[in-house]
Write a protein that holds these residues in place. Structure first.
Motif, PDB file in Angstrom:
ATOM      1  N   ILE A  66      71.700  51.237  33.560  1.00 38.32           N
ATOM      2  CA  ILE A  66      70.792  51.702  34.616  1.00 38.32           C
ATOM      3  C   ILE A  66      70.496  50.582  35.620  1.00 38.32           C
ATOM      4  CG2 ILE A  66      69.758  53.526  33.208  1.00 38.32           C
ATOM      5  CD1 ILE A  66      67.213  51.629  33.072  1.00 38.32           C
ATOM      6  N   GLY A  67      71.214  49.465  35.474  1.00 38.89           N
ATOM      7  CA  GLY A  67      71.057  48.364  36.420  1.00 38.89           C
ATOM      8  C   GLY A  67      70.070  47.291  35.996  1.00 38.89           C
ATOM      9  N   HIS A  68      69.539  47.391  34.787  1.00 42.84           N
ATOM     10  CA  HIS A  68      68.583  46.380  34.313  1.00 42.84           C
ATOM     11  C   HIS A  68      69.341  45.128  33.871  1.00 42.84           C
ATOM     12  CE1 HIS A  68      64.911  44.735  32.555  1.00 42.84           C
ATOM     13  NE2 HIS A  68      65.691  44.309  31.581  1.00 42.84           N
ATOM     14  N   SER A  69      69.035  44.006  34.525  1.00 43.27           N
ATOM     15  CA  SER A  69      69.694  42.753  34.159  1.00 43.27           C
ATOM     16  C   SER A  69      68.715  41.623  33.891  1.00 43.27           C
ATOM     17  CB  SER A  69      70.666  42.331  35.271  1.00 43.27           C
ATOM     18  OG  SER A  69      69.947  42.123  36.475  1.00 43.27           O
ATOM     19  N   LYS A  70      67.440  41.859  34.133  1.00 40.50           N
ATOM     20  CA  LYS A  70      66.450  40.801  33.937  1.00 40.50           C
ATOM     21  C   LYS A  70      66.048  40.685  32.472  1.00 40.50           C
ATOM     22  CE  LYS A  70      64.735  40.473  38.550  1.00 40.50           C
ATOM     23  NZ  LYS A  70      63.583  40.309  39.408  1.00 40.50           N
ATOM     24  N   GLU A  71      65.583  39.513  32.133  1.00 38.58           N
ATOM     25  CA  GLU A  71      65.108  39.240  30.782  1.00 38.58           C
ATOM     26  C   GLU A  71      63.657  39.690  30.646  1.00 38.58           C
ATOM     27  OE1 GLU A  71      64.262  35.222  28.109  1.00 38.58           O
ATOM     28  OE2 GLU A  71      65.052  35.027  30.123  1.00 38.58           O
ATOM     29  N   TRP A  72      63.300  40.186  29.472  1.00 40.98           N
ATOM     30  CA  TRP A  72      61.889  40.436  29.178  1.00 40.98           C
ATOM     31  C   TRP A  72      61.275  39.093  28.808  1.00 40.98           C
ATOM     32  CZ3 TRP A  72      60.990  44.750  31.251  1.00 40.98           C
ATOM     33  CH2 TRP A  72      61.785  45.881  31.051  1.00 40.98           C
ATOM     34  N   VAL A  73      60.255  38.653  29.571  1.00 44.55           N
ATOM     35  CA  VAL A  73      59.680  37.326  29.352  1.00 44.55           C
ATOM     36  C   VAL A  73      58.281  37.375  28.743  1.00 44.55           C
ATOM     37  CG1 VAL A  73      61.050  36.282  31.193  1.00 44.55           C
ATOM     38  CG2 VAL A  73      58.734  37.126  31.704  1.00 44.55           C
ATOM     39  N   GLN A  74      57.681  38.562  28.708  1.00 49.85           N
ATOM     40  CA  GLN A  74      56.326  38.669  28.179  1.00 49.85           C
ATOM     41  C   GLN A  74      56.137  40.060  27.605  1.00 49.85           C
ATOM     42  OE1 GLN A  74      53.277  36.860  30.670  1.00 49.85           O
ATOM     43  NE2 GLN A  74      52.011  38.672  30.399  1.00 49.85           N
ATOM     44  N   MET A  90      59.293  56.464  26.355  1.00 51.44           N
ATOM     45  CA  MET A  90      58.966  55.240  27.081  1.00 51.44           C
ATOM     46  C   MET A  90      59.142  55.507  28.570  1.00 51.44           C
ATOM     47  SD  MET A  90      60.791  52.285  24.723  1.00 51.44           S
ATOM     48  CE  MET A  90      62.472  52.771  25.085  1.00 51.44           C
ATOM     49  N   ILE A  91      58.588  54.601  29.386  1.00 51.54           N
ATOM     50  CA  ILE A  91      58.814  54.673  30.826  1.00 51.54           C
ATOM     51  C   ILE A  91      59.270  53.301  31.302  1.00 51.54           C
ATOM     52  CG2 ILE A  91      56.388  54.258  31.410  1.00 51.54           C
ATOM     53  CD1 ILE A  91      56.908  56.180  33.864  1.00 51.54           C
ATOM     54  N   TYR A  92      60.311  53.323  32.129  1.00 50.53           N
ATOM     55  CA  TYR A  92      60.877  52.125  32.752  1.00 50.53           C
ATOM     56  C   TYR A  92      60.406  52.110  34.201  1.00 50.53           C
ATOM     57  CZ  TYR A  92      64.447  48.834  34.422  1.00 50.53           C
ATOM     58  OH  TYR A  92      65.099  47.765  34.969  1.00 50.53           O
ATOM     59  N   ILE A  93      59.708  51.031  34.574  1.00 49.91           N
ATOM     60  CA  ILE A  93      59.075  50.943  35.884  1.00 49.91           C
ATOM     61  C   ILE A  93      59.698  49.791  36.659  1.00 49.91           C
ATOM     62  CG2 ILE A  93      56.882  50.711  37.108  1.00 49.91           C
ATOM     63  CD1 ILE A  93      55.547  51.401  34.314  1.00 49.91           C
ATOM     64  N   PRO A  94      60.379  50.067  37.773  1.00 53.58           N
ATOM     65  CA  PRO A  94      61.006  48.986  38.529  1.00 53.58           C
ATOM     66  C   PRO A  94      59.993  48.151  39.313  1.00 53.58           C
ATOM     67  CG  PRO A  94      61.488  51.102  39.555  1.00 53.58           C
ATOM     68  CD  PRO A  94      60.671  51.380  38.333  1.00 53.58           C
ATOM     69  N   SER A 106      63.227  54.410  38.479  1.00 53.79           N
ATOM     70  CA  SER A 106      62.331  54.596  37.334  1.00 53.79           C
ATOM     71  C   SER A 106      62.906  55.683  36.420  1.00 53.79           C
ATOM     72  CB  SER A 106      60.918  54.957  37.792  1.00 53.79           C
ATOM     73  OG  SER A 106      60.875  56.215  38.416  1.00 53.79           O
ATOM     74  N   TYR A 107      62.636  55.519  35.124  1.00 47.33           N
ATOM     75  CA  TYR A 107      63.203  56.423  34.132  1.00 47.33           C
ATOM     76  C   TYR A 107      62.201  56.731  33.032  1.00 47.33           C
ATOM     77  CZ  TYR A 107      67.704  55.103  36.116  1.00 47.33           C
ATOM     78  OH  TYR A 107      68.741  54.877  36.980  1.00 47.33           O
ATOM     79  N   GLU A 108      62.215  57.982  32.587  1.00 46.50           N
ATOM     80  CA  GLU A 108      61.651  58.323  31.285  1.00 46.50           C
ATOM     81  C   GLU A 108      62.758  58.003  30.299  1.00 46.50           C
ATOM     82  OE1 GLU A 108      59.919  62.217  30.569  1.00 46.50           O
ATOM     83  OE2 GLU A 108      59.706  62.477  32.730  1.00 46.50           O
ATOM     84  N   ILE A 109      62.385  57.463  29.167  1.00 49.61           N
ATOM     85  CA  ILE A 109      63.398  57.134  28.158  1.00 49.61           C
ATOM     86  C   ILE A 109      63.012  57.825  26.862  1.00 49.61           C
ATOM     87  CG2 ILE A 109      64.578  55.302  26.890  1.00 49.61           C
ATOM     88  CD1 ILE A 109      63.683  53.396  29.184  1.00 49.61           C
ATOM     89  N   ASP A 110      63.870  58.716  26.424  1.00 50.09           N
ATOM     90  CA  ASP A 110      63.678  59.349  25.127  1.00 50.09           C
ATOM     91  C   ASP A 110      64.473  58.564  24.100  1.00 50.09           C
ATOM     92  OD1 ASP A 110      61.961  61.402  25.908  1.00 50.09           O
ATOM     93  OD2 ASP A 110      63.609  62.752  26.399  1.00 50.09           O
TER      94      ASP A 110
END
Length: 187
Positions: free
Chosen positions: A38-46, A110-114, A11-15
């Motif tokens: 950061i290892g994100h490879s999935k598509e945003w679907v919604q 923003m916050i990135y939530i796995p 998980s990350y805070e994103i500035d």
């Protein structure tokens, strides 16, 4: 964008840093290349957009059961919220640990939530709006939740809780038998 690890793995805070001129500002909120770092490879679907009227309101703590677990990217575009995530991943070193960060229209954070985390927030001002990106479609019947005041987690909300929905108020309390979410198909 600057990705700041929260201490809960994945998980990350994103500035984000606006480019400003006399007209106003412009900011990038997603870049496939930067998120891949950061290892994100999935598509945003919604994408979802929420509005909450009153300060003190709590929404959450929500998640989807595997195999429909989702990654979320959350940004506050109006008002200010205390955004909370709880690690529910079975065998995680930070199992049942939580963090809370302030997201606001002003700080643009923003916050990135796995996958495998419960998410919720408390509004710190009236008239708050959040934008959510999801890596999985909403699936009725696979949603889950933990109670916002579960003592096993111990979230310290900044304001007294109010306007909790019936659904959120009825999420079950965790007990010592809760083993977590099997995100990685462990035996």
């Amino acid at each position: 964008m600057k990705f700041i690890p929260t201490g809960l793995e994945g998980s990350y805070e994103i500035d984000i840093f606006p480019i400003e001129d006399e007209r106003g500002w412009f900011v990038r909120t997603f870049c496939k290349n930067e998120f891949a770092e950061i290892g994100h490879s999935k598509e945003w679907v919604q994408m979802n957009h929420s509005f909450t009227n009153n300060a003190g309101t709590i929404r959450g703590m929500h998640y989807q059961q595997p195999p429909f677990s989702e990654i979320k990217l959350i940004r506050c575009i109006a008002g200010k919220v205390f955004d909370v995530i709880v690690d529910l991943r079975r065998n995680s070193e930070t199992f049942l640990k939580w963090i809370g960060i302030e997201l606001s229209a002003e700080n643009k954070r923003m916050i990135y939530i796995p996958e495998g985390f419960a998410h919720g927030f408390q509004t710190l001002t009236d008239d708050c709006q959040l934008i959510y990106n999801h890596s999985e479609y909403y699936k009725p019947g696979v949603e889950g939740g933990i109670k916002y005041d579960d003592k096993m987690v111990g979230i310290k909300w900044p304001l007294p809780a109010k306007n909790v929905s019936e659904r959120d108020g009825n999420h079950p309390l965790l007990d010592k038998n809760f083993e977590g979410l099997n995100i990685y198909n462990e035996l």
